[in-house]
Design a protein around this motif. Structure first.
Motif, PDB file in Angstrom:
ATOM      1  N   GLU A 138       4.144   6.376  -3.865  1.00 26.13           N
ATOM      2  CA  GLU A 138       3.207   6.099  -2.779  1.00 26.13           C
ATOM      3  C   GLU A 138       2.190   5.055  -3.211  1.00 26.13           C
ATOM      4  OE1 GLU A 138       1.433   6.240   0.927  1.00 26.13           O
ATOM      5  OE2 GLU A 138       3.382   6.935   0.262  1.00 26.13           O
ATOM      6  N   ARG A 159       3.846   1.727  -3.105  1.00 30.55           N
ATOM      7  CA  ARG A 159       4.021   1.297  -1.717  1.00 30.55           C
ATOM      8  C   ARG A 159       2.703   0.750  -1.160  1.00 30.55           C
ATOM      9  NH1 ARG A 159       2.794   2.472   3.146  1.00 30.55           N
ATOM     10  NH2 ARG A 159       1.687   4.356   2.573  1.00 30.55           N
ATOM     11  N   VAL A 160       1.601   1.453  -1.446  1.00 32.33           N
ATOM     12  CA  VAL A 160       0.288   0.994  -0.979  1.00 32.33           C
ATOM     13  C   VAL A 160      -0.046  -0.354  -1.609  1.00 32.33           C
ATOM     14  CG1 VAL A 160      -2.193   1.494  -1.111  1.00 32.33           C
ATOM     15  CG2 VAL A 160      -0.594   3.285  -0.441  1.00 32.33           C
ATOM     16  N   ARG A 188       2.107  -2.625  -2.714  1.00 36.82           N
ATOM     17  CA  ARG A 188       2.961  -3.645  -2.084  1.00 36.82           C
ATOM     18  C   ARG A 188       2.415  -4.026  -0.718  1.00 36.82           C
ATOM     19  NH1 ARG A 188       7.224  -0.383  -3.728  1.00 36.82           N
ATOM     20  NH2 ARG A 188       7.455   0.370  -1.610  1.00 36.82           N
ATOM     21  N   GLU A 189       1.971  -3.052   0.040  1.00 34.80           N
ATOM     22  CA  GLU A 189       1.430  -3.312   1.373  1.00 34.80           C
ATOM     23  C   GLU A 189       0.162  -4.161   1.272  1.00 34.80           C
ATOM     24  OE1 GLU A 189       1.882  -3.137   5.394  1.00 34.80           O
ATOM     25  OE2 GLU A 189       3.215  -2.236   3.933  1.00 34.80           O
ATOM     26  N   ARG A 190      -0.705  -3.840   0.298  1.00 32.96           N
ATOM     27  CA  ARG A 190      -1.937  -4.600   0.107  1.00 32.96           C
ATOM     28  C   ARG A 190      -1.611  -6.055  -0.273  1.00 32.96           C
ATOM     29  NH1 ARG A 190      -4.842  -6.453  -3.851  1.00 32.96           N
ATOM     30  NH2 ARG A 190      -3.576  -5.497  -5.469  1.00 32.96           N
ATOM     31  N   LYS A 237       1.105  -7.661   0.398  1.00 29.45           N
ATOM     32  CA  LYS A 237       1.718  -8.296   1.566  1.00 29.45           C
ATOM     33  C   LYS A 237       0.634  -8.756   2.553  1.00 29.45           C
ATOM     34  CE  LYS A 237       5.140  -7.237   5.118  1.00 29.45           C
ATOM     35  NZ  LYS A 237       5.998  -6.184   5.669  1.00 29.45           N
ATOM     36  N   LEU A 238      -0.362  -7.902   2.772  1.00 33.95           N
ATOM     37  CA  LEU A 238      -1.447  -8.273   3.684  1.00 33.95           C
ATOM     38  C   LEU A 238      -2.257  -9.438   3.117  1.00 33.95           C
ATOM     39  CD1 LEU A 238      -2.724  -4.768   4.858  1.00 33.95           C
ATOM     40  CD2 LEU A 238      -1.430  -6.448   6.181  1.00 33.95           C
TER      41      LEU A 238
END
Length: 126
Positions: free
Chosen positions: A53, A56-57, A59-61, A63-64
């Motif tokens: 998790e 994933r967080v 990677r999301e950060r 990406k943003l």
């Protein structure tokens, strides 16, 4: 050869019940013995899930952030294009104004030359 024992239905039921009880007791003993390793495996799974998790967080950060960087670059590029277009339009207007000024100057010079020739001709006639 047939079964030498002559078992009654009651004996068979009792043997079946005893077998079920033995199986249940064996299952409970196995569960009790496996409890510490089960808790360890469960804790390990929770640690893996937590790490997953977190990744994933992250990677999301990232990406943003990348999307924001691209958006900013696009805005800067668009602003540069607009500034270039404005500068080009201003240069065209300045060139056009300079051409108009040259035409007006030329026209004024031609008129002044014509007036000078006219004045000379009138001076000779008089």
């Amino acid at each position: 050869m047939k079964n030498a024992k002559n078992t009654d239905i009651v004996d068979r039921r009792a043997a079946s019940a005893a077998a079920k009880t033995d199986l249940l007791n064996a299952y409970r003993a196995a569960q009790a013995a496996a409890a510490p390793s089960k808790l360890e495996r469960q804790a390990e799974r929770m640690a893996v899930a937590t790490a997953r998790e977190e990744r994933r967080v992250e990677r999301e950060r990232l990406k943003l952030e990348e999307q924001e960087r691209i958006r900013n670059e696009m805005a800067a590029h668009q602003a540069a294009l607009e500034a270039a277009a404005v500068a080009e339009n201003q240069a065209k207007e300045a060139a056009e104004n300079a051409r108009i000024a040259r035409v007006i100057e030329d026209e004024a010079a031609r008129k002044a030359e014509r007036d000078r020739r006219y004045a000379n001709r009138k001076a000779r006639q008089a």
